[in-house]
Design an enzyme around this catalytic site. Structure first.
Site, PDB file in Angstrom:
ATOM      1  N   LEU B  64       0.823  -1.220   0.000  1.00  0.00           N
ATOM      2  CA  LEU B  64       0.000   0.000   0.000  1.00  0.00           C
ATOM      3  C   LEU B  64       0.852   1.263   0.000  1.00  0.00           C
ATOM      4  CD1 LEU B  64      -2.914  -0.941   2.434  1.00  0.00           C
ATOM      5  CD2 LEU B  64      -2.979  -0.753  -0.060  1.00  0.00           C
ATOM      6  N   ASN B  95       7.032  -3.192   4.154  1.00  0.00           N
ATOM      7  CA  ASN B  95       8.242  -2.466   3.697  1.00  0.00           C
ATOM      8  C   ASN B  95       7.906  -1.033   3.285  1.00  0.00           C
ATOM      9  OD1 ASN B  95       6.820  -3.461   1.488  1.00  0.00           O
ATOM     10  ND2 ASN B  95       8.632  -3.688   0.202  1.00  0.00           N
ATOM     11  N   HIS B 180      10.061 -14.130   1.666  1.00  0.00           N
ATOM     12  CA  HIS B 180      10.443 -13.762   0.292  1.00  0.00           C
ATOM     13  C   HIS B 180      11.730 -14.541   0.065  1.00  0.00           C
ATOM     14  CE1 HIS B 180      11.805 -10.488  -2.716  1.00  0.00           C
ATOM     15  NE2 HIS B 180      12.896 -11.157  -2.463  1.00  0.00           N
ATOM     16  N   ASN B 279      10.421  -8.989  -8.985  1.00  0.00           N
ATOM     17  CA  ASN B 279      11.267  -9.838  -8.161  1.00  0.00           C
ATOM     18  C   ASN B 279      10.388 -10.741  -7.316  1.00  0.00           C
ATOM     19  OD1 ASN B 279      13.611 -10.858  -7.122  1.00  0.00           O
ATOM     20  ND2 ASN B 279      13.854  -9.261  -5.585  1.00  0.00           N
ATOM     21  N   ASP B 306       0.876  -9.567  -5.206  1.00  0.00           N
ATOM     22  CA  ASP B 306       2.121  -8.817  -5.029  1.00  0.00           C
ATOM     23  C   ASP B 306       2.015  -7.450  -5.710  1.00  0.00           C
ATOM     24  OD1 ASP B 306       4.613  -7.983  -4.292  1.00  0.00           O
ATOM     25  OD2 ASP B 306       5.745  -9.460  -5.458  1.00  0.00           O
TER      26      ASP B 306
END
Lengths: 307, 428
Positions: B64, B95, B180, B279, B306
């Site tokens: 977001l 993040n 991840h 990624n 994602d």
């Protein structure tokens, strides 16, 4: 009559005929270079911008000479001392320069695909003068031109590229161009400098340089970037020289006379010994001369205005 | 407030109301589920002939960007994009700037999301302080504040000792670690998958083992130390195999895959368009096929977008210089319906499990139900709506999608979540 090309981004997607057209056109410009007056009016009134975002001496001078010999107006843009260091994007830099009504853009950039990116943004033709580890199409073309000049047909010729294949745009353009015109291409170097999958492009891989020499009609020896040693891609320059360096002793094991090429600048005594670089089978300086002719041909074909 | 949904094909995982029904929703609760009356709808009635009504979809992997990078996306625009894409709930990755590694930031995001309230927003908190991979975040406090899982997404938890601590500490909380999977020492500056295609394109590459090594290590650690583990955006054929074997050993492992890893591959990189730079990187056709197979046989538990918004000026640069990621909230349903539903790879029940039930279960959330008196939490899908992906029409602030220009058949056309609802102008 030449059909002209929109951009020269790379040899990867070019038709064999398109490559032959450039090489044939270059032959007539090569003759121009032997005349007392080496200038033709072909690109009079055309402005060419050399956008060099990565330092280069040889390629930049070669392009500039080609442009001037075609009577183009030339603008040089080097990344240092320009607005790029103030954080301007590649897009803004290129569009600003184009807004000054320039006609052809020659770009050298450290990032793969930068010329392709520009070609989507600009109306002008874009010529790739080297992008990242991807392609250096005019180098590939001048190498092919030189092989043709020295050995005739490329079809069936055994060409081995020696050195850091993984990070070499020269290697990639040579591989694409030569295989399209029917040459047999091999590479040789330490495993850590050779990408996987090359066999899928019809490229032969030698790890042992003596095997490569036995096989090859031409050795195209690449510059070993000295910083690769620091990066640990191979143990030491000393070891590289010992096992992959091209010297007289190695070459004398071959029964035939092998043509030696190098895109420059040479690390003498590392990838290539000085006596070989300057020897009778070396065509390194012919490559430099031919580079101007090939670049004249590319500029002519991209800049040719419909009559 | 009444909404009367008429002639809807209800997809009810419990089987109780699976079929054609009229649904009366009053003040946010399902009041009546009955056989279709027929006739023409009046005022508050909506004719859903030919449309599917499914349990509200849930995206368990969204960025977001708020706090800190509101120029890419903010909570309000992210919620609008989620609603437009058919999601009634999303889980946000931590993040941001600052990183969601303290209870205050978790509360901030949840409060901000409640101001809109259209979509449920859950927060995933960082595994480690500042996502630096060194010291555990205050996991228990974060969990009390509402964090539903922990992830350093964008990076892996690389240090094996820290990963051990994270699994053990989080096992007290019953919340999963979402990894991840990336061995950063193997990826360095690589911005594309290492394959014959990308070698041909002259791109700097990263090897698939970067993902598989961390996943293998984590499976071994899960076995030794316990905890709950979820591998997000798995992208290789071998990753599917690794998860399969771990599940055969009954380890508490789950995983998700993104639509772009399912439906796009690395032969799209030849023009060096950074909208395809993600990624993990887009892999090969063989990987895509293995991932689809993983969905079919239930090894992959969820599809997650994602959704990674980046501003135009950040993506409109040289490939190497562009940030990783593409948006996905508004293309996921279209891509899944086109590629999985219409091609008869998966039926609608399976799609509902992947896009609604399983992601909620993985995060320990209640699953929407079609029961009288239950709060309405549903998505309306028009399976036959044909459209072309035009990013400029998206509600997201960002437009970076590799699906641009593609033709889809099937679209979410509305959501109802309690008293809140959104109907797209695609609902005809």
């Amino acid at each position: 009559m030449a059909q002209g090309i929109r951009n020269l981004l790379g040899l990867r997607d070019m038709e064999p005929d398109g490559i032959v057209e450039i090489l044939d056109t270059a032959r007539s410009f090569r003759e121009v270079l032997e005349r007392p007056i080496k200038k033709v009016p072909t690109l009079q009134g055309t402005t060419v911008v050399n956008l060099f975002f990565e330092s280069s001496t040889r390629t930049r001078i070669s392009f500039e000479l080609a442009e001037r010999r075609l009577s183009a107006d030339v603008v040089n843009f080097a990344a240092s001392g320009s607005s790029v260091s103030k954080g301007e994007t590649l897009k803004d830099t290129a569009r600003n320069i184009e807004a000054m009504k320039t006609d052809i853009v020659v770009i050298r950039h450290s990032s793969t695909g930068a010329p392709h990116f520009l070609s989507r943004l600009l109306k002008s033709p874009v010529i790739n003068a080297g992008d990242g580890i991807n392609e250096h199409p005019t180098q590939g073309l001048l190498d092919m031109f030189t092989m043709r000049e020295k050995l005739g047909e490329l079809k069936g010729l055994n060409v081995c590229i020696v050195g850091d294949i993984a990070h070499s745009r020269v290697a990639r353009s040579n591989i694409f161009g030569l295989t399209k015109l029917g040459a047999n291409v091999a590479v040789c170097g330490p495993k850590t400098l050779i990408p996987d999958y090359l066999e899928q492009f019809g490229v032969k891989v030698f790890v042992n340089i003596d095997d490569a020499i036995q096989w090859a009609d031409v050795l195209n020896v690449l510059r070993i970037q000295l910083e690769r040693e620091a990066g640990g891609d191979f143990p030491t320059i000393r070891e590289y020289r010992l096992y992959w360096g091209i010297n007289r002793e190695r070459l004398e094991k071959s029964s035939k006379s092998i043509v030696i090429m190098h895109p420059g600048p040479i690390n003498r005594g590392v990838e290539l010994d000085a006596d070989i670089a300057d020897g009778e089978t070396s065509v390194i300086l012919d490559q430099v001369t031919n580079g101007v002719a090939v670049r004249m041909a590319v500029l002519y074909l991209t800049g040719a205005k419909p009559s | 407030m009444k909404i009367y949904l008429r002639n809807a094909r209800v997809v009810d995982p419990s089987g109780k109301y699976d079929g054609l029904f009229d649904l009366m929703i009053v003040d946010g609760a399902i009041q009546e589920i009955s056989s279709p009356l027929g006739g023409n709808p009046v005022n508050y009635e909506i004719n859903l002939r030919g449309k599917l009504v499914v349990p509200g979809l849930f995206d368990m992997h969204t960025h977001l960007r708020e706090p800190g990078q509101e120029y890419k996306e903010d909570i309000a625009s992210g919620i609008a994009a989620a609603a437009n894409g058919g999601f009634t709930g999303i889980a946000a990755m931590p993040n941001t700037d600052p990183v969601v590694d303290s209870a205050d930031v978790v509360k901030y995001v949840i409060d901000r999301a409640k101001q809109s309230g259209l979509v449920d927003v859950y927060q995933i908190a960082a595994v480690t302080e500042g996502r630096k991979g060194e010291r555990l975040s205050e996991m228990k406090d974060l969990s009390e504040a509402g964090a539903v899982a922990f992830s350093d997404d964008g990076s892996a938890v690389s240090d094996s000792h820290v990963m051990r601590l994270a699994l053990q500490y989080s096992s007290m909380l019953g919340r999963p670690i979402i990894q991840h999977c990336e061995d950063h020492s193997l990826t360095k500056s690589g911005s594309a998958n290492e394959s014959a295609e990308t070698i041909r394109y002259g791109l700097k590459t990263q090897h698939r083992l970067a993902e598989e090594l961390i996943l293998s290590r984590d499976i071994m650690m899960l076995k030794a130390f316990g905890g709950k583990y979820h591998a997000t955006h798995i992208s290789t054929a071998e990753s599917v195999n690794l998860v399969k074997r771990a599940k055969e050993e009954k380890l508490p492992i789950t995983c998700d895959v993104t639509p772009h890893h399912l439906f796009l591959d690395d032969n799209l990189l030849g023009n060096y368009d950074s909208d395809y730079k993600v990624n993990p990187p887009l892999r090969t056709k063989e990987d895509r096929e293995a991932l689809v197979e993983g969905l079919k046989n239930g090894i992959i538990d969820a599809i997650a977008s994602d959704h990674a918004p980046h501003a135009l000026h950040e993506k409109e640069v040289e490939f190497d210089a562009a940030p990783f990621g593409m948006i996905g909230l508004e293309t996921t349903v279209g891509a899944v319906m086109t590629e999985l539903y219409h091609k008869e790879v998966l039926d609608i029940q399976a799609i509902v499990r992947l896009l609604s039930l399983n992601p909620r279960r993985i995060l320990g959330l209640a699953v929407p139900e079609f029961n009288l008196g239950a709060k309405a939490d549903l998505t309306i899908i028009d399976p036959d709506y044909e459209w072309v992906v035009e990013p400029e029409k998206f509600k997201s602030k960002s437009k970076n999608t590799g699906f641009k220009g593609m033709r889809f058949k099937g679209s979410a056309v509305g959501i109802i979540r309690g008293e809140k609802f959104f109907f797209s102008d695609r609902l005809k």
